[in-house]
Write an enzyme that holds these catalytic residues in place. Sequence first.
Site, PDB file in Angstrom:
ATOM      1  CE  LYS A  22      -1.827   1.637   4.116  1.00  0.00           C
ATOM      2  NZ  LYS A  22      -1.741   3.104   4.228  1.00  0.00           N
ATOM      3  CG  ASN A  23       2.330   2.790   3.504  1.00  0.00           C
ATOM      4  OD1 ASN A  23       1.157   3.016   3.224  1.00  0.00           O
ATOM      5  ND2 ASN A  23       2.848   2.546   4.820  1.00  0.00           N
ATOM      6  NE  ARG A  93      -1.288  11.945   8.096  1.00  0.00           N
ATOM      7  CZ  ARG A  93      -0.870  13.123   8.183  1.00  0.00           C
ATOM      8  NH1 ARG A  93      -1.832  14.193   8.808  1.00  0.00           N
ATOM      9  NH2 ARG A  93       0.049  13.594   7.900  1.00  0.00           N
ATOM     10  CB  CYS A 117      -4.416  11.691  12.077  1.00  0.00           C
ATOM     11  SG  CYS A 117      -4.243   9.906  11.833  1.00  0.00           S
ATOM     12  NE  ARG A 122       0.221  10.070  10.577  1.00  0.00           N
ATOM     13  CZ  ARG A 122      -0.306   9.087   9.982  1.00  0.00           C
ATOM     14  NH1 ARG A 122      -1.302   8.512  10.088  1.00  0.00           N
ATOM     15  NH2 ARG A 122       0.526   8.483   8.756  1.00  0.00           N
ATOM     16  CG  ASP A 306       2.699   1.409   9.653  1.00  0.00           C
ATOM     17  OD1 ASP A 306       2.313   2.233  10.412  1.00  0.00           O
ATOM     18  OD2 ASP A 306       2.757   1.789   8.254  1.00  0.00           O
ATOM     19  CB  VAL A 328       7.385   6.770  14.898  1.00  0.00           C
ATOM     20  CG1 VAL A 328       6.864   7.403  13.476  1.00  0.00           C
ATOM     21  CG2 VAL A 328       8.693   5.695  14.649  1.00  0.00           C
ATOM     22  NE  ARG A 398      -7.131   4.304   5.405  1.00  0.00           N
ATOM     23  CZ  ARG A 398      -6.026   4.787   6.358  1.00  0.00           C
ATOM     24  NH1 ARG A 398      -6.395   4.809   7.708  1.00  0.00           N
ATOM     25  NH2 ARG A 398      -5.064   5.224   5.821  1.00  0.00           N
TER      26      ARG A 398
HETATM   27  C1  UD1 Z   1       3.972   6.861   6.484  1.00  0.00           C
HETATM   28  C2  UD1 Z   1       3.234   5.607   6.222  1.00  0.00           C
HETATM   29  C3  UD1 Z   1       2.744   5.284   7.662  1.00  0.00           C
HETATM   30  C4  UD1 Z   1       3.627   5.123   8.568  1.00  0.00           C
HETATM   31  C5  UD1 Z   1       4.650   6.398   8.985  1.00  0.00           C
HETATM   32  C6  UD1 Z   1       5.788   6.027   9.672  1.00  0.00           C
HETATM   33  C7  UD1 Z   1       2.524   6.085   4.144  1.00  0.00           C
HETATM   34  C8  UD1 Z   1       1.472   6.257   3.170  1.00  0.00           C
HETATM   35  N1  UD1 Z   1       2.026   5.932   5.286  1.00  0.00           N
HETATM   36  O1  UD1 Z   1       3.179   8.122   7.299  1.00  0.00           O
HETATM   37  O2  UD1 Z   1       2.107   3.927   7.172  1.00  0.00           O
HETATM   38  O3  UD1 Z   1       3.096   4.699   9.829  1.00  0.00           O
HETATM   39  O4  UD1 Z   1       5.040   6.604   7.636  1.00  0.00           O
HETATM   40  O5  UD1 Z   1       6.682   4.784   9.340  1.00  0.00           O
HETATM   41  O6  UD1 Z   1       3.593   5.804   3.777  1.00  0.00           O
HETATM   42  N2  UD1 Z   1       6.238  14.747  11.161  1.00  0.00           N
HETATM   43  C9  UD1 Z   1       6.423  16.134  11.303  1.00  0.00           C
HETATM   44  N3  UD1 Z   1       6.301  17.057  10.065  1.00  0.00           N
HETATM   45  C10 UD1 Z   1       6.023  16.539   9.016  1.00  0.00           C
HETATM   46  C11 UD1 Z   1       5.502  15.148   8.483  1.00  0.00           C
HETATM   47  C12 UD1 Z   1       5.940  14.345   9.691  1.00  0.00           C
HETATM   48  O7  UD1 Z   1       6.610  16.191  12.236  1.00  0.00           O
HETATM   49  O8  UD1 Z   1       5.817  17.604   8.048  1.00  0.00           O
HETATM   50  C13 UD1 Z   1       6.424  13.887  12.157  1.00  0.00           C
HETATM   51  C14 UD1 Z   1       5.056  13.001  12.483  1.00  0.00           C
HETATM   52  O9  UD1 Z   1       4.075  13.717  13.303  1.00  0.00           O
HETATM   53  C15 UD1 Z   1       5.602  11.670  12.932  1.00  0.00           C
HETATM   54  C16 UD1 Z   1       6.904  11.413  12.242  1.00  0.00           C
HETATM   55  O10 UD1 Z   1       7.224  12.631  11.629  1.00  0.00           O
HETATM   56  O11 UD1 Z   1       5.736  11.887  14.372  1.00  0.00           O
HETATM   57  C17 UD1 Z   1       6.916  10.335  10.929  1.00  0.00           C
HETATM   58  O12 UD1 Z   1       5.679  10.629  10.158  1.00  0.00           O
HETATM   59  P1  UD1 Z   1       5.782  10.301   8.647  1.00  0.00           P
HETATM   60  O13 UD1 Z   1       6.814   9.518   8.426  1.00  0.00           O
HETATM   61  O14 UD1 Z   1       5.437  11.826   8.074  1.00  0.00           O
HETATM   62  O15 UD1 Z   1       4.441   9.625   8.392  1.00  0.00           O
HETATM   63  P2  UD1 Z   1       3.723   9.362   7.082  1.00  0.00           P
HETATM   64  O16 UD1 Z   1       4.678   9.761   5.942  1.00  0.00           O
HETATM   65  O17 UD1 Z   1       2.424  10.241   7.193  1.00  0.00           O
END
Ligand code: UD1
Length: 419
Positions: A22-23, A93, A117, A122, A306, A328, A398
């Site tokens: 999926k990701n 998202r 969320c 996030r 995950d 995380v 999902r």
């Molecule tokens: C992706 C995965 C999700 C997985 C996560 C962590 C997809 C579609 N989803 O989610 O399944 O659980 O990686 O492995 O690939 N953060 C910030 N600012 C930002 C972006 C992120 O502070 O602009 C923080 C988030 O709050 C979190 C951390 O960074 O604490 C990691 O989040 P992130 O890796 O961005 O998760 P996703 O990409 O949304």
Amino acid sequence: MDRLIVRGNGALDGEVRISGAKNATLPVLAATLLADSPVRVGNVPHLHDVTTTIELLGRMGVEVTLGDRMAVEVDPGTINSFSAPYDLVKTMRASILVLGPLLARHGEAEVSLPGGCAIGSRPVDLHIEGLRAMGAEIEVDNGYIIARAGRLKGARIVLDTVTVTGTENLMMAACLADGETIIENAAREPEVVDLANFLVAMGARIRGAGTDTLRIQGVPSLHGVEYDVLPDRIETGTYLVAGAITRGHVVIRNSCPQTLDAVLQKLREAGAKLRVEDNLIELDMRGRRPQAVDVRTAPYPGFPTDMQAQFMAMNLVAEGVSTIAETVFENRFMHVQEMQRMGAHIRVEGNVAVVTGVDHLNGAPVMATDLRASASLVLAGLVAEGETTVDRIYHIDRGYECIEEKLGQLGASIRRVPG
Ligand code: UD1
């Protein structure tokens, strides 16, 4: 709303075939927007989030055709709108992934902010800051990210936090920028590498995928290609835990074992005998109860957040006491309360859960709160006495293709009740 009804039915035994990730599929479909000609993406899993992404592309005027053998054909040339509306983004998202490609290819994008969320706040600030560093003008108005740019310019971007979709958005945007972009503290997840491979197949120039420094030399255009996405490591891990928690034996086919080192290590610690080949993993518990294992989530190659809820499910009935630290995401213990309703012994202090293994769980009505939490409740149901009803399983749909059929193949007693 559909529900899943699960009954403890002893050890699982059988084979399961893993779907495309999926990701990886979501960013690859978003990246098709960068191409000048049609793209064919294969090994696409049949999941709600994929349907949402296809609908999102369709609303922009992009022609999407479902081909045979789990392929999706995308013709980005028919695009006539550069907007990702709230009603779609709020359900997924990852819709934010169209921001970088739209801006780089068409110079404009309007993408709804994802909003609240279940697993923490996030934010997407790092996506926005990175694109600004590449010369985009971005404002947030009325809940929308409104972005404009001429041709983006290469930049050096140091990410504050390791972010998977943030890295992906910036890498996609940089492919069409003028000059070199360096992304430091980049995410190293296999799905980031898969996206990079896809972009390179379309003509992008990317070095360092899989390390924490990405170097992207912008090119004027990208072309269509045929590409199969990599197998889903989280789906793989979930079925492995299903085997371990039930003291069973499972053979996982069409997987990518080298993306699962941290998970396989923990399964060995739990007492699983593993046989690993090219794209196959065999797990055998030989009828033994799993040993409790400590888990600390971290960006790849650390233990994946995950998989945290699924390992908690295993620890609920394991021998011994374990600690599970979630580093995380904040607030990613929503499954704890539901597990406690099944007789689990869990104590939460901040971002650490301490689990004391119990002899057995009791079936109960429980509610799915997010994607992986809901999978963990199904796993707990596999070893509970009596019936567990998991409500709100749209979360599961999902991210897990035909979960009741695949678990059924392994001998689980599980059925879907439409509601
Ligand atoms: C992706 C995965 C999700 C997985 C996560 C962590 C997809 C579609 N989803 O989610 O399944 O659980 O990686 O492995 O690939 N953060 C910030 N600012 C930002 C972006 C992120 O502070 O602009 C923080 C988030 O709050 C979190 C951390 O960074 O604490 C990691 O989040 P992130 O890796 O961005 O998760 P996703 O990409 O949304």
